[in-house]
Design an enzyme around this catalytic site. Structure first.
Site, PDB file in Angstrom:
ATOM      1  N   TYR A  23      26.039  45.839  38.914  1.00 40.83           N
ATOM      2  CA  TYR A  23      27.614  46.047  39.138  1.00 40.83           C
ATOM      3  C   TYR A  23      27.738  47.382  39.390  1.00 40.83           C
ATOM      4  CZ  TYR A  23      32.681  46.151  38.028  1.00 40.83           C
ATOM      5  OH  TYR A  23      34.154  46.358  37.905  1.00 40.83           O
ATOM      6  N   VAL A  36      36.163  36.614  50.714  1.00 45.71           N
ATOM      7  CA  VAL A  36      35.981  37.740  51.468  1.00 45.71           C
ATOM      8  C   VAL A  36      34.606  37.808  51.703  1.00 45.71           C
ATOM      9  CG1 VAL A  36      37.749  39.074  50.299  1.00 45.71           C
ATOM     10  CG2 VAL A  36      35.494  39.072  49.094  1.00 45.71           C
TER      11      VAL A  36
HETATM   12  N1  LIG Z   1      38.805  44.651  34.349  1.00 46.26           N
HETATM   13  C1  LIG Z   1      38.327  45.767  34.228  1.00 46.26           C
HETATM   14  O1  LIG Z   1      38.247  46.539  33.320  1.00 46.26           O
HETATM   15  C2  LIG Z   1      37.772  46.264  35.722  1.00 46.26           C
HETATM   16  C3  LIG Z   1      37.518  47.837  35.718  1.00 46.26           C
HETATM   17  C4  LIG Z   1      37.069  48.498  36.882  1.00 46.26           C
HETATM   18  C5  LIG Z   1      37.004  47.657  38.227  1.00 46.26           C
HETATM   19  N2  LIG Z   1      37.739  46.514  38.100  1.00 46.26           N
HETATM   20  C6  LIG Z   1      37.606  45.868  39.305  1.00 46.26           C
HETATM   21  O2  LIG Z   1      39.090  45.702  39.639  1.00 46.26           O
HETATM   22  C7  LIG Z   1      38.882  44.446  40.444  1.00 46.26           C
HETATM   23  C8  LIG Z   1      39.880  43.273  39.927  1.00 46.26           C
HETATM   24  O3  LIG Z   1      39.160  43.083  38.489  1.00 46.26           O
HETATM   25  P1  LIG Z   1      39.838  41.951  37.508  1.00 46.26           P
HETATM   26  O4  LIG Z   1      39.529  42.657  36.306  1.00 46.26           O
HETATM   27  O5  LIG Z   1      41.259  41.679  37.907  1.00 46.26           O
HETATM   28  O6  LIG Z   1      39.029  40.743  37.520  1.00 46.26           O
HETATM   29  P2  LIG Z   1      39.403  39.072  37.673  1.00 46.26           P
HETATM   30  O7  LIG Z   1      38.087  38.383  37.661  1.00 46.26           O
HETATM   31  O8  LIG Z   1      40.561  38.962  36.386  1.00 46.26           O
HETATM   32  O9  LIG Z   1      39.959  38.963  39.135  1.00 46.26           O
HETATM   33  C9  LIG Z   1      39.107  39.003  40.248  1.00 46.26           C
HETATM   34  C10 LIG Z   1      39.991  38.142  41.459  1.00 46.26           C
HETATM   35  O10 LIG Z   1      39.108  38.044  42.444  1.00 46.26           O
HETATM   36  C11 LIG Z   1      39.307  36.875  43.260  1.00 46.26           C
HETATM   37  N3  LIG Z   1      37.856  36.721  43.719  1.00 46.26           N
HETATM   38  C12 LIG Z   1      36.538  36.680  43.328  1.00 46.26           C
HETATM   39  N4  LIG Z   1      35.655  36.325  44.248  1.00 46.26           N
HETATM   40  C13 LIG Z   1      36.407  36.329  45.387  1.00 46.26           C
HETATM   41  C14 LIG Z   1      35.875  36.191  46.793  1.00 46.26           C
HETATM   42  N5  LIG Z   1      34.819  35.934  47.262  1.00 46.26           N
HETATM   43  N6  LIG Z   1      36.930  36.220  47.838  1.00 46.26           N
HETATM   44  C15 LIG Z   1      38.182  36.275  47.411  1.00 46.26           C
HETATM   45  N7  LIG Z   1      38.595  36.369  46.284  1.00 46.26           N
HETATM   46  C16 LIG Z   1      37.790  36.467  45.100  1.00 46.26           C
HETATM   47  C17 LIG Z   1      39.253  35.857  41.717  1.00 46.26           C
HETATM   48  O11 LIG Z   1      39.716  34.594  42.273  1.00 46.26           O
HETATM   49  C18 LIG Z   1      40.405  36.832  41.151  1.00 46.26           C
HETATM   50  O12 LIG Z   1      41.731  36.330  41.565  1.00 46.26           O
HETATM   51  C19 LIG Z   1      37.425  44.025  40.758  1.00 46.26           C
HETATM   52  O13 LIG Z   1      37.083  44.533  42.049  1.00 46.26           O
HETATM   53  C20 LIG Z   1      36.767  44.754  39.690  1.00 46.26           C
HETATM   54  O14 LIG Z   1      35.430  44.968  39.903  1.00 46.26           O
HETATM   55  C21 LIG Z   1      37.871  45.973  36.975  1.00 46.26           C
END
Ligand SMILES: NC(=O)c1ccc[n+]([C@@H]2O[C@H](COP(=O)([O-])OP(=O)(O)OC[C@H]3O[C@@H](n4cnc5c(N)ncnc54)[C@H](O)[C@@H]3O)[C@@H](O)[C@H]2O)c1
Length: 263
Positions: free
Chosen positions: A155, A64
């Site tokens: 973050y 992305v």
């Molecule tokens: N886990 C939590 O507690 C939490 C809480 C609030 C928000 N979030 C947000 O939710 C979203 C998903 O988080 P998650 O916990 O599933 O994380 P995760 O690390 O398990 O998954 C992230 C996904 O994004 C993909 N990714 C990373 N960089 C990329 C890039 N440059 N281009 C395309 N794909 C890319 C990865 O390959 C992975 O599949 C994120 O935006 C995160 O900030 C997570």
């Protein structure tokens, strides 16, 4: 009959964690899916699970942060499905550590993926939305974007920016029948959490700390509902925002956090 029958959704970072949960909930609601991820192997795994729900699924390898990669992925999606109705900007990174002296690389990575990435992918899909008379964008921000967090400025700032970009795009694109909203997840036990070494006592004591127990304690102390959130919880909120039922909602950020944050 699902509320998203006939629609096609493109989900960035759909290969694992929250993105995978969003993909599966959208598919259950009737949507066809484009899984866009930098990690092709995981994207293929999610796609296989989703096809079992009888949906048309395409996988695109997408970074992305790279405009050419994004443009190519969007072109493939439109060529395969003739349309994209919903973009979910879910791809995100947290950096490797939680500490007061944030590494500049962590800062740049969060900015590039969590903030600039949303803008790059949205911009690439908007001309298609305008041509077909509308569309929907849902950005996955975080409750970390609602307030600062010690040792986590990179973050939190990127996620506050994601909420701000959501509001700006909503104002800009409303007249084209494009709704832009955000979901702010709370605490989900995904790979992202497991990377937060500092949160669990730092590198040296990592082995000694039961990460899952620490996570559970944080949930208990902070969530009025007393339970962690799941990728399905976030997916169901996305389904709602993608549906006709949410046609008059734009520029909003919906907390899916068990009541941790109340504004
Ligand atoms: N886990 C939590 O507690 C939490 C809480 C609030 C928000 N979030 C947000 O939710 C979203 C998903 O988080 P998650 O916990 O599933 O994380 P995760 O690390 O398990 O998954 C992230 C996904 O994004 C993909 N990714 C990373 N960089 C990329 C890039 N440059 N281009 C395309 N794909 C890319 C990865 O390959 C992975 O599949 C994120 O935006 C995160 O900030 C997570």
């Amino acid at each position: 009959m699902g509320i998203l029958d006939g629609k096609t959704a493109l989900v960035t970072g759909g290969g694992r964690g929250i993105g995978r949960g969003i993909v599966l909930e959208l598919a259950k609601a009737g949507s066809d899916i484009v899984v866009a991820d930098i990690d092709l192997e995981n994207a293929q795994k999610t796609a296989t699970e989703t096809r079992a729900l009888d949906r048309k699924v395409t996988v695109v390898e997408m970074d992305v942060t790279q405009e050419t990669s994004v443009t190519a992925g969007i072109c493939t999606a439109i060529a395969e499905h003739s349309r994209v109705d919903l973009l979910v900007n879910n791809a995100g990174v947290v950096g490797n550590h939680v500490r007061s002296e944030v590494d500049l690389r962590d800062w740049d990575m969060c900015y590039q993926v969590n903030l600039k990435g949303i803008w790059i992918v949205s911009r690439a899909v908007v001309s298609h939305f305008k041509e077909k008379g509308g569309g929907k964008i849902v950005n996955i921000a975080s409750i970390a974007g609602r307030h600062g967090s010690a040792g986590h400025a990179h973050y939190s700032a990127s996620k506050a920016g994601a909420i701000s970009v959501t509001q700006s795009l909503a104002k800009e694109l409303g007249r084209f029948n494009i709704n832009v909203n955000a979901v702010c997840p709370g605490l989900l036990w995904t790979d992202m959490w497991r990377q937060l070494e500092g949160m669990f006592g730092g590198d040296a004591s990592r082995e000694a700390v039961n990460q899952r127990k620490v996570f559970e304690r944080i949930v208990k102390q902070n969530c009025p509902l007393g339970r962690e959130q799941t990728p399905e919880d976030v997916g169901m909120a996305v389904v709602f925002l993608a549906s006709h039922q949410a046609r008059n909602i734009t520029g909003q950020a919906l907390n899916v956090d068990g009541g941790m944050q109340m504004n």
